[in-house]
Scaffold this motif. Structure first.
Motif, short mmCIF file in Angstrom:
data_model
loop_
_atom_site.label_atom_id
_atom_site.label_comp_id
_atom_site.label_asym_id
_atom_site.label_seq_id
_atom_site.Cartn_x
_atom_site.Cartn_y
_atom_site.Cartn_z
N ILE A 105 0.88 -1.17 0.02
CA ILE A 105 -0.13 0.01 -0.28
C ILE A 105 0.82 1.21 -0.02
O ILE A 105 0.71 2.29 -0.80
CB ILE A 105 -1.17 -0.16 1.12
CG1 ILE A 105 -1.91 -1.15 0.98
CG2 ILE A 105 -1.68 1.24 1.42
CD1 ILE A 105 -2.72 -1.59 2.38
N ALA A 106 1.96 1.12 0.85
CA ALA A 106 2.90 2.38 0.90
C ALA A 106 3.76 2.66 -0.42
O ALA A 106 3.82 3.89 -0.83
CB ALA A 106 3.99 2.02 1.91
N ARG A 107 3.73 1.76 -1.05
CA ARG A 107 4.16 1.81 -2.53
C ARG A 107 3.40 2.25 -3.48
O ARG A 107 3.80 2.54 -4.53
CB ARG A 107 5.17 0.48 -3.00
CG ARG A 107 6.19 0.15 -1.97
CD ARG A 107 7.25 -0.88 -2.83
NE ARG A 107 6.44 -2.01 -3.21
CZ ARG A 107 6.34 -3.09 -2.78
NH1 ARG A 107 6.71 -3.47 -1.37
NH2 ARG A 107 5.61 -3.98 -3.15
N SER B 75 -6.54 0.74 -6.27
CA SER B 75 -6.92 -0.62 -5.75
C SER B 75 -6.00 -1.67 -5.98
O SER B 75 -5.15 -1.46 -6.65
CB SER B 75 -8.13 -0.87 -6.16
OG SER B 75 -7.98 -1.43 -7.65
N PHE B 76 -6.09 -2.35 -4.83
CA PHE B 76 -5.00 -3.70 -4.69
C PHE B 76 -6.01 -5.16 -4.83
O PHE B 76 -6.99 -5.12 -4.23
CB PHE B 76 -4.27 -3.82 -3.81
CG PHE B 76 -3.16 -2.43 -3.75
CD1 PHE B 76 -2.04 -2.46 -4.25
CD2 PHE B 76 -3.65 -1.28 -2.95
CE1 PHE B 76 -1.16 -1.29 -4.27
CE2 PHE B 76 -2.79 -0.39 -2.77
CZ PHE B 76 -1.65 -0.16 -3.52
N THR B 77 -5.22 -6.22 -5.31
CA THR B 77 -5.87 -7.32 -5.33
C THR B 77 -4.95 -8.32 -4.44
O THR B 77 -3.89 -8.64 -4.86
CB THR B 77 -6.23 -7.95 -6.69
OG1 THR B 77 -7.10 -7.03 -7.32
CG2 THR B 77 -6.77 -9.45 -6.42
N SER C 259 -3.50 -10.36 -12.95
CA SER C 259 -4.56 -9.97 -12.13
C SER C 259 -4.37 -9.62 -10.60
O SER C 259 -5.40 -9.05 -9.97
CB SER C 259 -5.96 -10.62 -12.39
OG SER C 259 -5.67 -12.10 -11.80
N VAL C 260 -3.33 -9.91 -10.05
CA VAL C 260 -3.23 -10.12 -8.33
C VAL C 260 -2.00 -9.20 -8.39
O VAL C 260 -1.08 -9.46 -9.01
CB VAL C 260 -3.16 -11.46 -8.07
CG1 VAL C 260 -2.86 -11.61 -6.54
CG2 VAL C 260 -4.40 -12.22 -8.42
N ASP C 261 -2.07 -8.29 -7.22
CA ASP C 261 -0.82 -7.49 -6.87
C ASP C 261 -0.03 -8.59 -5.71
O ASP C 261 1.26 -8.37 -5.61
CB ASP C 261 -1.16 -6.35 -5.89
CG ASP C 261 -1.84 -5.64 -6.91
OD1 ASP C 261 -1.40 -4.96 -7.83
OD2 ASP C 261 -3.20 -5.32 -7.08
N TYR C 262 -0.49 -9.38 -5.07
CA TYR C 262 0.05 -10.00 -3.75
C TYR C 262 -0.26 -11.30 -3.56
O TYR C 262 -1.63 -11.52 -3.62
CB TYR C 262 -0.01 -8.98 -2.63
CG TYR C 262 0.83 -9.74 -1.45
CD1 TYR C 262 2.19 -9.68 -1.23
CD2 TYR C 262 -0.20 -10.02 -0.26
CE1 TYR C 262 2.70 -10.54 -0.18
CE2 TYR C 262 0.64 -10.98 0.91
CZ TYR C 262 1.85 -11.04 0.86
OH TYR C 262 2.37 -11.56 2.05
N ILE C 263 0.26 -12.23 -3.45
CA ILE C 263 -0.13 -13.70 -3.14
C ILE C 263 0.33 -14.09 -1.88
O ILE C 263 1.72 -14.20 -1.82
CB ILE C 263 0.21 -14.67 -4.28
CG1 ILE C 263 -0.50 -14.11 -5.70
CG2 ILE C 263 -0.11 -16.17 -4.06
CD1 ILE C 263 -0.30 -14.96 -6.81
N LYS C 264 -0.28 -14.88 -0.99
CA LYS C 264 0.19 -15.39 0.09
C LYS C 264 0.22 -16.76 0.31
O LYS C 264 -1.17 -17.42 -0.05
CB LYS C 264 -0.54 -14.90 1.58
CG LYS C 264 -0.03 -15.43 2.80
CD LYS C 264 1.19 -14.59 3.03
CE LYS C 264 1.93 -14.91 4.36
NZ LYS C 264 2.98 -13.98 4.90
N GLU D 101 5.99 -6.76 -11.35
CA GLU D 101 6.37 -6.27 -9.85
C GLU D 101 5.55 -6.73 -8.91
O GLU D 101 5.65 -6.11 -7.53
CB GLU D 101 6.65 -4.86 -9.97
CG GLU D 101 7.65 -4.26 -10.78
CD GLU D 101 8.04 -3.08 -10.68
OE1 GLU D 101 7.66 -2.46 -9.95
OE2 GLU D 101 9.08 -2.72 -11.41
N GLY D 102 4.42 -7.57 -9.04
CA GLY D 102 3.69 -7.98 -8.06
C GLY D 102 4.55 -8.93 -7.15
O GLY D 102 5.72 -9.67 -7.49
N SER D 103 4.05 -9.46 -5.82
CA SER D 103 4.94 -10.20 -4.89
C SER D 103 4.11 -11.37 -4.54
O SER D 103 3.02 -11.43 -4.36
CB SER D 103 5.41 -9.50 -3.69
OG SER D 103 6.17 -8.44 -4.19
N VAL D 104 5.01 -12.56 -4.23
CA VAL D 104 4.58 -13.81 -3.64
C VAL D 104 5.28 -13.90 -2.19
O VAL D 104 6.42 -13.96 -2.04
CB VAL D 104 4.53 -15.01 -4.51
CG1 VAL D 104 5.98 -15.02 -4.83
CG2 VAL D 104 3.75 -16.21 -3.71
#
Length: 251
Positions: free
Chosen positions: A32-34, A39-41, A103-108, A133-136
């Motif tokens: 969020i800070a970056r 919106s984020f997914t 389609s996704v910004d971050y995966i856990k 540049e999304g992250s897992v």
């Protein structure tokens, strides 16, 4: 590789208080800070009964985040749905994620990577659905550093099974690197007191996936040893270790 039948575990999974010990995911705060205020997914892959989503949706309530939970077990998802999560929940396989490209910004992936049938294929799917540049984040126990883990003390056959199920941390790092992720990884090992009252609660609930990979006879033999030791001692000193990966998708 032996597999756990989560249809048998789902009804009692959340009875284990450890399942509700979920920390705020600081990776989301950094995301969020970056960002630019858009919106984020966020995808919880292999979300189980949704405990991670419960905590994160509370922590980041009111923000413009789309939450998604995917799990292979309909029974685990049914438990998650009863929690009225502000998230889209769907049945799906990590090796064939039912989402569009980028389609996704971050995966856990939390305490689940070892269950995936084809781990490299799953990571390729993770890369496919991540935005540039999304992250897992992959978080799991690291059995390489758990030589005095109470589970292995009383169920030595599980140590062998975990050696087969859990990939080496160095291999996961290499797989991510080969798929062009910029990766950070850290191992945290703790030596602590494991109280027999807590151990007995966990074993009796039998919600740990490892305990479903052994026979009823082996399960009971270990239980009998735990009960015998608990009569003379309040706790045992052992270790537990976790590995934490964060990979950013590179172009």
């Amino acid at each position: 590789m032996k597999k756990t039948d989560y249809s048998k575990i789902a009804p009692k999974y959340d009875d284990n208080k450890i399942r509700h010990s979920v920390e705020k995911d600081q990776n989301i705060a950094e995301l969020i800070a970056r960002g630019d205020g858009g919106s984020f997914t966020v995808l919880d892959l292999a979300c189980g009964t949704g405990n991670y989503l419960v905590r994160q949706t509370e922590e980041y309530k009111g923000l413009n985040i789309k939450w998604i939970g995917i799990d292979k077990s309909p029974d685990m998802l049914e438990v998650a749905r009863q929690k009225n999560l502000d998230a889209e929940l769907m049945v799906g396989d990590a090796c064939d994620i039912p989402l569009e490209d980028e389609s996704v910004d971050y995966i856990k992936i939390r305490f689940a990577f070892h269950h995936f049938d084809d781990k490299i294929k799953a990571l390729k799917e993770v890369r496919r659905v991540l935005k540039p540049e999304g992250s897992v984040s992959i978080y799991n126990i690291n059995n390489d550093y758990m030589r005095h883990y109470w589970v292995y003390k009383y169920y030595p056959q599980i140590e062998k099974l975990d050696g087969e199920r859990f990939p080496k941390s160095i291999d996961i790092f290499k797989w991510l690197d080969d798929l062009h992720f910029e990766t950070q990884a850290a191992v945290h090992t703790f030596i602590k007191k494991f109280y027999y009252a807590d151990i007995l609660d966990e074993v009796r609930n039998r919600d740990m996936s490892q305990l479903h990979l052994i026979s009823d006879e082996e399960y009971q033999e270990g239980m009998d040893r735990i009960i015998a030791d608990s009569k003379d001692k309040e706790y045992l000193i052992g270790d537990v270790s976790f590995v934490d990966f964060l990979g950013k998708k590179l172009s």
